[in-house]
Design an enzyme around this catalytic site. Structure first.
Site, short mmCIF file in Angstrom:
data_model
loop_
_atom_site.label_atom_id
_atom_site.label_comp_id
_atom_site.label_asym_id
_atom_site.label_seq_id
_atom_site.Cartn_x
_atom_site.Cartn_y
_atom_site.Cartn_z
N LYS A 258 0.91 -1.16 0.01
CA LYS A 258 0.00 -0.12 0.11
C LYS A 258 0.85 1.18 0.00
O LYS A 258 1.65 1.52 1.00
CB LYS A 258 -0.85 0.06 1.12
CG LYS A 258 -1.93 1.28 1.06
CD LYS A 258 -2.97 1.00 2.36
CE LYS A 258 -4.15 1.78 2.19
NZ LYS A 258 -3.86 3.34 2.00
N ARG A 278 -8.45 11.10 -7.09
CA ARG A 278 -9.44 10.46 -6.43
C ARG A 278 -10.80 11.36 -6.15
O ARG A 278 -11.94 11.05 -6.15
CB ARG A 278 -8.88 10.17 -5.22
CG ARG A 278 -10.07 9.34 -4.24
CD ARG A 278 -9.11 9.49 -2.78
NE ARG A 278 -10.42 9.47 -1.91
CZ ARG A 278 -10.38 8.29 -1.17
NH1 ARG A 278 -9.53 7.45 -0.92
NH2 ARG A 278 -11.48 8.26 -0.36
N GLU A 307 -1.16 4.45 -8.06
CA GLU A 307 -0.98 5.37 -6.85
C GLU A 307 0.48 6.13 -7.33
O GLU A 307 1.25 5.34 -7.57
CB GLU A 307 -0.54 4.64 -5.65
CG GLU A 307 -0.51 5.45 -4.37
CD GLU A 307 -1.87 5.77 -3.75
OE1 GLU A 307 -2.84 5.65 -4.33
OE2 GLU A 307 -1.90 6.28 -2.65
N ARG A 421 -17.33 0.86 -0.72
CA ARG A 421 -16.13 0.47 -0.32
C ARG A 421 -16.71 -1.08 0.04
O ARG A 421 -17.70 -1.34 0.75
CB ARG A 421 -16.11 1.28 0.94
CG ARG A 421 -14.87 0.88 1.93
CD ARG A 421 -14.89 1.62 3.14
NE ARG A 421 -14.72 3.36 2.94
CZ ARG A 421 -13.40 3.85 2.68
NH1 ARG A 421 -12.33 3.05 2.68
NH2 ARG A 421 -13.23 5.08 2.49
P1 ATP Z 1 -6.27 5.90 3.41
O1 ATP Z 1 -6.31 7.19 3.77
O2 ATP Z 1 -6.09 4.66 4.09
O3 ATP Z 1 -5.39 5.72 2.08
P2 ATP Z 1 -8.54 6.11 1.89
O4 ATP Z 1 -9.96 6.25 2.33
O5 ATP Z 1 -7.84 7.20 1.15
O6 ATP Z 1 -7.47 5.46 2.96
P3 ATP Z 1 -8.91 3.44 1.28
O7 ATP Z 1 -9.93 3.11 0.46
O8 ATP Z 1 -9.24 3.29 2.63
O9 ATP Z 1 -8.61 4.80 0.84
O10 ATP Z 1 -7.52 2.60 0.93
C1 ATP Z 1 -7.38 2.38 -0.50
C2 ATP Z 1 -6.38 3.56 -0.80
O11 ATP Z 1 -5.10 3.07 -0.88
C3 ATP Z 1 -6.48 3.75 -2.58
O12 ATP Z 1 -7.49 4.85 -2.45
C4 ATP Z 1 -5.13 4.09 -2.94
O13 ATP Z 1 -4.92 5.28 -3.05
C5 ATP Z 1 -4.30 3.36 -2.01
N1 ATP Z 1 -3.60 2.55 -2.44
C6 ATP Z 1 -2.10 2.20 -2.30
N2 ATP Z 1 -1.67 1.37 -2.90
C7 ATP Z 1 -2.56 0.40 -3.25
C8 ATP Z 1 -2.67 -0.63 -3.92
N3 ATP Z 1 -1.65 -1.65 -4.37
N4 ATP Z 1 -4.05 -1.23 -4.28
C9 ATP Z 1 -4.99 -0.42 -3.90
N5 ATP Z 1 -4.92 0.99 -3.60
C10 ATP Z 1 -3.79 1.14 -3.08
#
Ligand code: ATP
Length: 585
Positions: A258, A278, A307, A421
């Site tokens: 991530k 996003r 990302e 989600r």
């Molecule tokens: P966070 O602040 O934890 O990133 P968020 O609400 O922005 O949370 P989440 O849906 O919780 O987003 O987590 C997914 C996010 O992680 C994605 O929006 C993306 O930007 C990021 N990300 C980073 N690496 C990856 C990956 N390998 N696959 C999917 N998402 C990824």
């Protein structure tokens, strides 16, 4: 109100702007979603196919979907000039009244002569489009004249809104979900088409286009397909608290690093590349090196998700989010690209000439690997395939060791679910002892003032999470730590610019801060835990809501998130349950 439409020389029905203005007034006067839906459904019944998209954009205070980058925006001074020109009242008097009334819309409505308006919705839309797209020399002149003309032909009631729209102050509190419900009610008499319309919206992020498609051909909504150039609402990840739970939930899966960067959806059609954030904003010009690399490293037409993360060229280490976000700017793009070079880690593919969103991830990932030739700038997210919690944890720890945030586990069989989600993706993030396992993104809805020598700073921020059910913001914390004095001073300045006289109607709060603000800025907060509290409205049943214990701000304003992208009430409740579960283990 008389006729809602007039018929032009060619026999075409044209909706009057006075009808829309009346609806704005009704919408302003209610906070009930049900009532708003009814008001809108009735309005939509009076719109023709040629008008419906224009009406929808104007309800959103704009003339086009946000990713087109077409904004009506006019400064206060120019709007004051137009009000003065249209009314014949000197500008000084307009300014004076503005100081007393605090709203230029009210001023216009106050001083324009009482008469009936003659404008149609299409005329107003065209004028706003002209204002939004004017450029080059004489731009302000064109804008002032266009608004003056509108005001000259409007009633005082209409003028109020004609002024608020270009100022970006049309705050009806109507969310996307309410518009979708109303479109469904207009079409089938109830909300049973909601899911279908919402699906189409999630696939193009353009409510005007969805509404127009619905009016043209109902079937076309059912068969709505993604299109290069129209951003798709991003899929989001669920959370679980351990590797065991993840494997139990989705079995053998891909586990990916991530990256704590900036999510970008990349659209490629021939040599034409577009990048969307996003928040569904167009970012193409901010990452020239990704645009160039996409032409060389991506085969054929494609929509790819990934990302973007900046790195230190001398050490090769990834930089924290605060540095990557510096790339989000309109000027000085080249210098920033040199200072903070970026890598784009592609993690999904949604289109390769065909819509891939219904294909299982395993297949999409294979296609992704065949579509991208990895190079310096575009890479594919690192992954392992495992059904073993211990192996998952090894990979997790390895990534934490490299300074990354954690992992995202992906269900091999899941389709890409736009805008939702779901457990198709499950995130596991690094957490420290005594700290909540995940951070919370809150929208600032007001602040408590600093006292005494700290009067020029905010004392504490009132933070709220988003309730998707009611489309309102519910308070969850008062945040007074984690900020430097400089940040507290700057926050006060920024928040004073968006302060409002009374609690916005889409905010639900038992606490009355010294200053209310429009819900606009999102910050990330970490906390020790989630507790039950009598003071907050998040998830409140009977006398208790959910609250963050010892909240501290850990990010500056999140430019990549809209207020509606804040953590939701539902997520807070889930996080509370995860925490309870962890404590009893
Ligand atoms: P966070 O602040 O934890 O990133 P968020 O609400 O922005 O949370 P989440 O849906 O919780 O987003 O987590 C997914 C996010 O992680 C994605 O929006 C993306 O930007 C990021 N990300 C980073 N690496 C990856 C990956 N390998 N696959 C999917 N998402 C990824």
């Amino acid at each position: 109100m008389g006729q809602v439409s007039e018929v032009d020389g060619l026999g075409v029905k044209k909706l009057k702007f006075s009808v829309l203005a009346k609806c704005f007034e009704f919408l302003e006067g209610t906070s009930s979603r049900l009532e708003m839906t009814d008001i809108l459904a009735n309005l939509f019944k009076d719109c023709t196919t040629e008008e419906i998209d224009k009406v929808v954009y104007m309800l959103q205070g704009t003339v086009a979907p946000p990713f087109r980058g077409i904004e009506i925006g006019m400064g206060e001074k120019f709007v004051q000039q137009a009000v003065s020109n249209a009314s014949g009242v000197p500008k000084e008097e307009v300014v004076k009244q503005y100081k007393t009334l605090g709203d230029l819309g009210d001023v216009a409505s106050n001083i324009l002569p009482k008469k009936e308006g003659v404008l149609t919705v299409s005329q107003v839309y065209d004028a706003f489009m002209k204002i939004a797209t004017a450029s080059g020399k004489g731009t302000q002149e064109v804008r002032i004249n266009a608004l003056t003309e509108l005001l000259k032909n409007s009633s005082p009631e209409e003028a109020k809104y004609l002024v608020r729209i270009p100022l970006g102050k049309l705050r009806l509190g109507v969310g996307d979900a309410t518009i979708i419900d109303a479109l469904s009610v207009r079409t089938v008499g109830d909300k049973s088409m909601r899911e279908e319309i919402e699906r189409a919206y999630n696939l193009c992020c353009d409510m005007g286009l969805v509404a127009k498609t619905l009016y043209t051909d109902r079937e076309a909504i059912t068969n709505f397909q993604i299109k290069v150039g129209n951003p798709i609402k991003p899929a989001l990840a669920e959370r679980l608290s351990s590797a065991e739970e993840i494997i139990e939930k989705i079995g053998e899966c891909y586990v990916e690093a991530k990256y704590d960067g900036f999510r970008i959806q990349l659209h490629k059609e021939g040599d034409k590349i577009e990048l969307f954030s996003r928040r569904i904003e167009r970012m193409t010009h901010m990452f020239p090196e990704i645009v160039q690399a996409a032409k060389e490293q991506i085969k054929g037409d494609a929509i790819i998700e990934g990302e973007t993360i900046s790195y230190d060229e001398s050490t090769g280490e990834f930089l924290p989010f605060q540095f990557t976000i510096r790339r989000k700017r309109k000027h000085g793009v080249e210098e920033m690209a040199e200072q903070y070079p970026a890598i784009y880690f592609a993690f999904d593919i949604l289109y390769n000439g065909k819509d891939l969103t219904q294909k299982p991830y395993l297949e999409r990932r294979n296609i992704l690997e065949q579509t991208i030739t990895e190079g310096e700038i575009i890479k594919i997210s690192e992954k392992i395939r495992t059904g073993d919690p211990q192996e998952l944890m090894r990979f997790f720890n390895e990534n934490i060791g490299r300074g990354l945030e954690g992992i995202v586990a992906k269900d091999l069989n899941a389709p890409y679910i736009a805008g939702a989600r779901k457990f198709a993706w499950i995130k596991l993030k690094r957490s420290y002892k005594g700290e909540l396992a995940d951070t919370v993104d809150v929208t600032i809805v007001g602040y408590l003032a600093g006292r005494g020598s700290r009067a020029k700073m905010v004392g504490a921020l009132l933070g709220a999470v988003y309730d998707e059910e009611t489309e309102t913001f519910k308070t969850v914390a008062k945040i007074g730590s984690g900020m430097t004095e400089e940040q507290m001073i700057n926050l006060k300045k920024m928040l004073d610019q968006i302060k409002v006289e009374k609690k916005p109607k889409n905010v639900d709060s038992l606490i009355t801060p010294d200053v209310w603000t429009q819900p606009q800025y999102v910050i990330t907060v970490s906390a020790d835990e989630i507790t039950l509290s009598p003071s907050h409205t998040c998830g409140r049943t009977k006398d208790l809501g959910y609250a963050l214990r010892f909240p501290r701000m850990i990010s500056w304003i999140r430019q990549d998130k809209k207020p509606e992208d804040s953590t939701t009430v539902k997520e807070i409740i889930q996080m509370y349950n995860i925490q309870k579960h962890a404590k009893t283990e």
